[in-house]
Scaffold this active site. Structure first.
Site, PDB file in Angstrom:
ATOM      1  N   TYR A 106       0.858  -1.193   0.000  1.00 48.62           N
ATOM      2  CA  TYR A 106       0.000   0.000   0.000  1.00 48.62           C
ATOM      3  C   TYR A 106       0.888   1.234   0.000  1.00 48.62           C
ATOM      4  O   TYR A 106       1.890   1.271   0.715  1.00 48.62           O
ATOM      5  CB  TYR A 106      -0.917   0.020   1.230  1.00 48.62           C
ATOM      6  CG  TYR A 106      -2.357  -0.170   0.836  1.00 48.62           C
ATOM      7  CD1 TYR A 106      -3.007   0.812   0.088  1.00 48.62           C
ATOM      8  CD2 TYR A 106      -3.058  -1.325   1.159  1.00 48.62           C
ATOM      9  CE1 TYR A 106      -4.311   0.637  -0.321  1.00 48.62           C
ATOM     10  CE2 TYR A 106      -4.369  -1.501   0.757  1.00 48.62           C
ATOM     11  CZ  TYR A 106      -4.994  -0.515   0.013  1.00 48.62           C
ATOM     12  OH  TYR A 106      -6.283  -0.686  -0.396  1.00 48.62           O
ATOM     13  N   GLU A 163      -0.528   4.799  -0.400  1.00 50.68           N
ATOM     14  CA  GLU A 163      -1.344   6.006  -0.553  1.00 50.68           C
ATOM     15  C   GLU A 163      -0.490   7.241  -0.266  1.00 50.68           C
ATOM     16  O   GLU A 163       0.325   7.231   0.669  1.00 50.68           O
ATOM     17  CB  GLU A 163      -2.485   5.920   0.445  1.00 50.68           C
ATOM     18  CG  GLU A 163      -3.686   6.729   0.068  1.00 50.68           C
ATOM     19  CD  GLU A 163      -4.805   6.474   1.066  1.00 50.68           C
ATOM     20  OE1 GLU A 163      -5.111   7.403   1.805  1.00 50.68           O
ATOM     21  OE2 GLU A 163      -5.325   5.356   1.105  1.00 50.68           O
ATOM     22  N   ASP A 174      -7.102  15.322 -23.493  1.00 52.56           N
ATOM     23  CA  ASP A 174      -7.051  13.877 -23.266  1.00 52.56           C
ATOM     24  C   ASP A 174      -6.345  13.274 -24.486  1.00 52.56           C
ATOM     25  O   ASP A 174      -6.935  13.108 -25.550  1.00 52.56           O
ATOM     26  CB  ASP A 174      -8.480  13.353 -23.128  1.00 52.56           C
ATOM     27  CG  ASP A 174      -8.537  11.845 -22.950  1.00 52.56           C
ATOM     28  OD1 ASP A 174      -7.498  11.181 -23.126  1.00 52.56           O
ATOM     29  OD2 ASP A 174      -9.623  11.317 -22.658  1.00 52.56           O
ATOM     30  N   THR A 193      -3.788   7.532 -21.475  1.00 47.53           N
ATOM     31  CA  THR A 193      -3.591   6.135 -21.105  1.00 47.53           C
ATOM     32  C   THR A 193      -2.124   5.838 -21.414  1.00 47.53           C
ATOM     33  O   THR A 193      -1.477   6.583 -22.149  1.00 47.53           O
ATOM     34  CB  THR A 193      -4.463   5.189 -21.955  1.00 47.53           C
ATOM     35  OG1 THR A 193      -4.198   5.442 -23.334  1.00 47.53           O
ATOM     36  CG2 THR A 193      -5.941   5.389 -21.679  1.00 47.53           C
ATOM     37  N   LYS A 199      -1.991   2.516 -25.114  1.00 44.83           N
ATOM     38  CA  LYS A 199      -2.428   2.548 -26.515  1.00 44.83           C
ATOM     39  C   LYS A 199      -1.193   2.818 -27.375  1.00 44.83           C
ATOM     40  O   LYS A 199      -0.257   2.034 -27.353  1.00 44.83           O
ATOM     41  CB  LYS A 199      -3.521   3.595 -26.707  1.00 44.83           C
ATOM     42  CG  LYS A 199      -4.750   3.382 -25.817  1.00 44.83           C
ATOM     43  CD  LYS A 199      -5.858   4.328 -26.217  1.00 44.83           C
ATOM     44  CE  LYS A 199      -6.826   4.637 -25.126  1.00 44.83           C
ATOM     45  NZ  LYS A 199      -7.927   3.724 -24.953  1.00 44.83           N
ATOM     46  N   ARG A 259      -1.143  -1.384 -19.133  1.00 43.05           N
ATOM     47  CA  ARG A 259      -2.489  -0.810 -19.019  1.00 43.05           C
ATOM     48  C   ARG A 259      -2.506   0.160 -17.842  1.00 43.05           C
ATOM     49  O   ARG A 259      -2.257  -0.235 -16.705  1.00 43.05           O
ATOM     50  CB  ARG A 259      -3.475  -1.964 -18.794  1.00 43.05           C
ATOM     51  CG  ARG A 259      -4.920  -1.603 -18.762  1.00 43.05           C
ATOM     52  CD  ARG A 259      -5.753  -2.824 -19.108  1.00 43.05           C
ATOM     53  NE  ARG A 259      -5.499  -3.188 -20.494  1.00 43.05           N
ATOM     54  CZ  ARG A 259      -6.055  -2.575 -21.552  1.00 43.05           C
ATOM     55  NH1 ARG A 259      -6.932  -1.612 -21.385  1.00 43.05           N
ATOM     56  NH2 ARG A 259      -5.756  -2.933 -22.776  1.00 43.05           N
TER      57      ARG A 259
HETATM   58  N1  PLP Z   1      -9.871   8.749 -23.098  1.00 48.27           N
HETATM   59  C1  PLP Z   1      -9.913   8.417 -24.397  1.00 48.27           C
HETATM   60  C2  PLP Z   1      -9.796   9.493 -25.416  1.00 48.27           C
HETATM   61  C3  PLP Z   1     -10.050   7.081 -24.770  1.00 48.27           C
HETATM   62  O1  PLP Z   1     -10.101   6.748 -26.066  1.00 48.27           O
HETATM   63  C4  PLP Z   1     -10.169   6.085 -23.751  1.00 48.27           C
HETATM   64  C5  PLP Z   1     -10.339   4.653 -24.062  1.00 48.27           C
HETATM   65  O2  PLP Z   1     -10.667   4.183 -25.056  1.00 48.27           O
HETATM   66  C6  PLP Z   1     -10.137   6.497 -22.422  1.00 48.27           C
HETATM   67  C7  PLP Z   1      -9.990   7.827 -22.122  1.00 48.27           C
HETATM   68  C8  PLP Z   1     -10.332   5.507 -21.305  1.00 48.27           C
HETATM   69  O3  PLP Z   1      -9.219   4.747 -21.081  1.00 48.27           O
HETATM   70  P1  PLP Z   1      -9.281   3.477 -20.112  1.00 48.27           P
HETATM   71  O4  PLP Z   1     -10.021   2.418 -20.834  1.00 48.27           O
HETATM   72  O5  PLP Z   1      -7.849   3.144 -19.852  1.00 48.27           O
HETATM   73  O6  PLP Z   1      -9.976   3.909 -18.856  1.00 48.27           O
END
Ligand code: PLP
Length: 491
Positions: free
Chosen positions: A77, A79, A254, A283, A286, A292
């Site tokens: 842990y 945190e 994002d 993420t 990808k 992951r």
């Molecule tokens: N943001 C975007 C633009 C995405 O395409 C995705 C997933 O496809 C996510 C966030 C979410 O990612 P996760 O599945 O790792 O939570």
């Protein structure tokens, strides 16, 4: 003996004899407890080897990244943040988290990196609450001359909760490529924020920045979200920041889908979000090709708010995954990764050109990034039928809405195709052209079933068996020339 890696194997997925022994030993240990799990792990790598993977959001992590995840950090842990933990005994976790953050800052040129988010959705939640904390909670505390929310009177607390729930977000619409977490009702973001969307120009399919500016002026959001999961073109983040500044919004990008192209220096200048946005989420699995997970990058002023992610919205950090993130970021800092990112985009262009040359219809007429959005309505198919027929022939894609999609988000009229995974595997532009031909063959050979009413079904279809088998055989032959994880033999 494991098969030797062929000459054209990409070093990224090639396993050394030591890695092969490690994977084999790990499976043996698992098999002694629950053999069905060991079998499922072995079956998964075989399935991945056998599939022509065009899922735009998937990739193949290196043996080093995969191995870095299975270790004793899972037991700990931690945190808090580096040097400020709510648990004792975190010195090794501190080493891991500090290294992952340092690699991330260097890789992206960011002022601050928070590497704890467990996924992209979690990273977005951390970012939303960081902005709310900075721009709503902190001023409320200052007004009440309180240091902590626990010091507020019941009345001030009730008012702050109301203010937190009364904020606005402007994000890209779902049918033009936005993500559910950018303020849409089925996601918590849509329940937290009053949301408006911006979209694309129906004539060109490109983001309509003038319309976006007009909406932003009228709506005055707290957060302007840029980023997408199915937009095949570049986004001008300098312009986005200009619009955000004009209306007093925080720009959040994002970059979950295209982080690898930013890390690989394919997206630079106006198209690199990091110098322009106050906060960037991603993420790590990808196009970035890591484990992951998720991450938040931000300007220094937001750092203390971002670092409250756990326990604000996150459970305890997955330190074993942070270890793998550090390894993946170290890989992405190597020159080979820039070459990889360049090839991802070249391959997507080749795939797009191959489809167009065969009469295919693409949203925006092509691509500038790692993905292609094919509109299959010209074949009389829904995205769902196209996705299923392609899968029958061994080609893995996913259906996706196109702008103003008449078939909605479930059946859709599009199929999203991405090149990060096949590029990791070593396929190049010649193979992309051939794959475009295979896709075209399947789509032309698929016919919707007609219901008793005479209306075409949105789900049922027929696909000529000989044609299907021919494509499946050709895609298997193609993949055989580019072995995945050569050197790993779990049999
Ligand atoms: N943001 C975007 C633009 C995405 O395409 C995705 C997933 O496809 C996510 C966030 C979410 O990612 P996760 O599945 O790792 O939570």
């Amino acid at each position: 003996m494991p098969a030797q890696a062929p000459e054209n194997a990409t070093p990224h997925t090639t396993a050394s004899p030591a890695a092969n022994t490690a994977f084999r030993s790990a499976l043996d240990v698992v098999r002694q407890v629950e053999p069905r799990i060991a079998d499922a792990i072995g079956a998964e790598v075989e399935d991945q080897r056998a599939s022509l993977k065009l899922i735009a959001s998937e990739n193949y992590a290196s043996p080093a990244v995969l191995l870095a995840m299975g270790n004793w950090f899972s037991d700990k842990y931690a945190e808090g943040t580096v040097g400020r933990r709510f648990y004792a005994g975190c010195r090794n976790v501190d080493t891991v988290e500090a290294l992952a953050a340092e690699h991330a800052r260097e890789l992206f040129g960011a002022q601050h990196a928070y590497v704890q988010p467990h996924s992209g959705i979690d990273a977005n939640l951390v970012a939303f609450w960081a902005v709310l904390s900075q721009r709503v909670e902190s001023p409320a505390l200052a007004r009440a001359q309180a240091r902590h929310v626990n010091d507020l009177t019941e009345q001030d607390w009730a008012q702050l909760r109301q203010e937190l729930g009364n904020q606005r977000m402007l994000g890209m619409s779902l049918d033009t490529g936005g993500h559910l977490t950018h303020g849409f009702r089925p996601n918590i973001s849509g329940k937290m924020f009053e949301q408006r969307s911006y979209g694309t120009d129906p004539a060109t399919g490109l983001i309509d920045y003038d319309a976006l500016r007009a909406t932003a002026r009228e709506f005055r959001p707290l957060i302007l979200v840029a980023g997408y999961s199915a937009y095949p073109r570049l986004v001008n983040f300098r312009l986005m920041r200009e619009i955000a500044d004009e209306v007093g919004a925080t720009l959040m990008v994002d970059m979950a889908h295209f982080a690898g192209l930013v890390a690989g220096k394919v997206l630079t200048g106006d198209f690199d979000p990091v110098p322009h946005a106050q906060i960037v989420t991603t993420t790590t699995h990808k196009s970035l090709r890591g484990p992951r997970g998720g991450m938040v990058l931000c300007e220094s002023e937001l750092a203390e708010h971002v670092d409250r992610g756990c326990p604000m919205v996150l459970g305890g950090p997955l330190s074993h995954v942070m270890a793998a993130k550090a390894v993946a970021f170290a890989e992405a800092r190597r020159p080979e990764f820039q070459d990889y990112a360049r090839r991802v985009v070249e391959n997507a262009s080749a795939l797009a050109e191959g489809l167009l040359r065969r009469g295919g219809k693409l949203v925006t007429g092509g691509t500038d990034n790692h993905l292609v959005l094919a509109d299959v309505s010209g074949h009389g198919l829904t995205g769902r039928q196209a996705e299923a027929a392609l899968l029958d022939a061994g080609i893995v894609t996913n259906r996706n809405a196109v702008p103003q999609d008449p078939n909605g988000a479930w059946y859709t009229s599009g199929v999203r195709l991405g090149t990060p995974a096949l590029t990791t595997r070593g396929l190049g532009v010649a193979e992309m052209d051939e794959i475009a031909g295979l896709i075209d063959t399947v789509l032309r050979g698929t016919t919707p079933v007609t219901a008793a009413s005479g209306a075409p079904s949105k789900a049922q279809y027929t696909l000529d068996e000989a044609l299907r088998d021919g494509v499946a055989k050709r895609s298997a032959d193609l993949l055989a020339g580019f072995p995945l994880y050569p050197g790993i033999d779990l049999a």
